[in-house]
Scaffold this motif. Sequence first.
Motif, PDB file in Angstrom:
ATOM      1  N   TYR A  43      50.993  20.818  35.208  1.00 34.27           N
ATOM      2  CA  TYR A  43      50.574  19.560  35.087  1.00 34.27           C
ATOM      3  C   TYR A  43      48.924  19.518  34.512  1.00 34.27           C
ATOM      4  N   SER A  48      46.778  16.703  32.488  1.00 33.14           N
ATOM      5  CA  SER A  48      47.086  15.662  33.889  1.00 33.14           C
ATOM      6  C   SER A  48      47.913  14.592  33.300  1.00 33.14           C
ATOM      7  N   GLU A  49      48.678  14.888  31.961  1.00 33.96           N
ATOM      8  CA  GLU A  49      49.306  13.758  31.557  1.00 33.96           C
ATOM      9  C   GLU A  49      50.565  13.342  32.463  1.00 33.96           C
ATOM     10  N   PRO A  50      50.576  12.160  32.901  1.00 32.04           N
ATOM     11  CA  PRO A  50      51.672  11.891  33.694  1.00 32.04           C
ATOM     12  C   PRO A  50      52.948  11.556  33.065  1.00 32.04           C
ATOM     13  N   GLY A  51      54.098  11.377  33.895  1.00 31.50           N
ATOM     14  CA  GLY A  51      55.361  11.359  33.263  1.00 31.50           C
ATOM     15  C   GLY A  51      56.170  12.497  32.819  1.00 31.50           C
ATOM     16  N   ARG A  52      55.859  13.691  33.152  1.00 33.82           N
ATOM     17  CA  ARG A  52      56.410  14.817  32.624  1.00 33.82           C
ATOM     18  C   ARG A  52      56.747  15.704  34.141  1.00 33.82           C
ATOM     19  N   ASP A  53      56.719  15.096  35.333  1.00 35.48           N
ATOM     20  CA  ASP A  53      56.964  15.875  36.602  1.00 35.48           C
ATOM     21  C   ASP A  53      58.177  16.732  36.509  1.00 35.48           C
ATOM     22  N   GLU A  55      59.728  17.932  33.891  1.00 35.86           N
ATOM     23  CA  GLU A  55      59.757  18.879  33.214  1.00 35.86           C
ATOM     24  C   GLU A  55      58.747  20.213  33.736  1.00 35.86           C
ATOM     25  N   ASP A  56      57.943  19.561  34.333  1.00 35.16           N
ATOM     26  CA  ASP A  56      56.953  20.680  34.982  1.00 35.16           C
ATOM     27  C   ASP A  56      57.638  21.351  35.902  1.00 35.16           C
TER      28      ASP A  56
END
Length: 74
Positions: A43, A48-53, A55-56
């Motif tokens: 992340y 720190s781009e939100p919305g891909r938790d 995927e991470d």
Amino acid sequence: MASKAKHGDRSKAVEPGTETQERGRLSASTREDKIRRRAFEIYLERGSEPGRDLEDWLQAERELTGDKPKTASA
């Protein structure tokens, strides 16, 4: 205030299989902690781009277990 068992070491008795189950839980907990930390690193690496938790998390899980991502065959 109620006190705990007053029967000495008998209160610490472990039922058969319980120790193995506890080790399994600790192992799973440790595994999840490692994945969580790596997912957070990913992340941060992405800015720190939100919305891909998810995927991470999945990427971290693959990296730590050595699994290669599955690709759709066309």
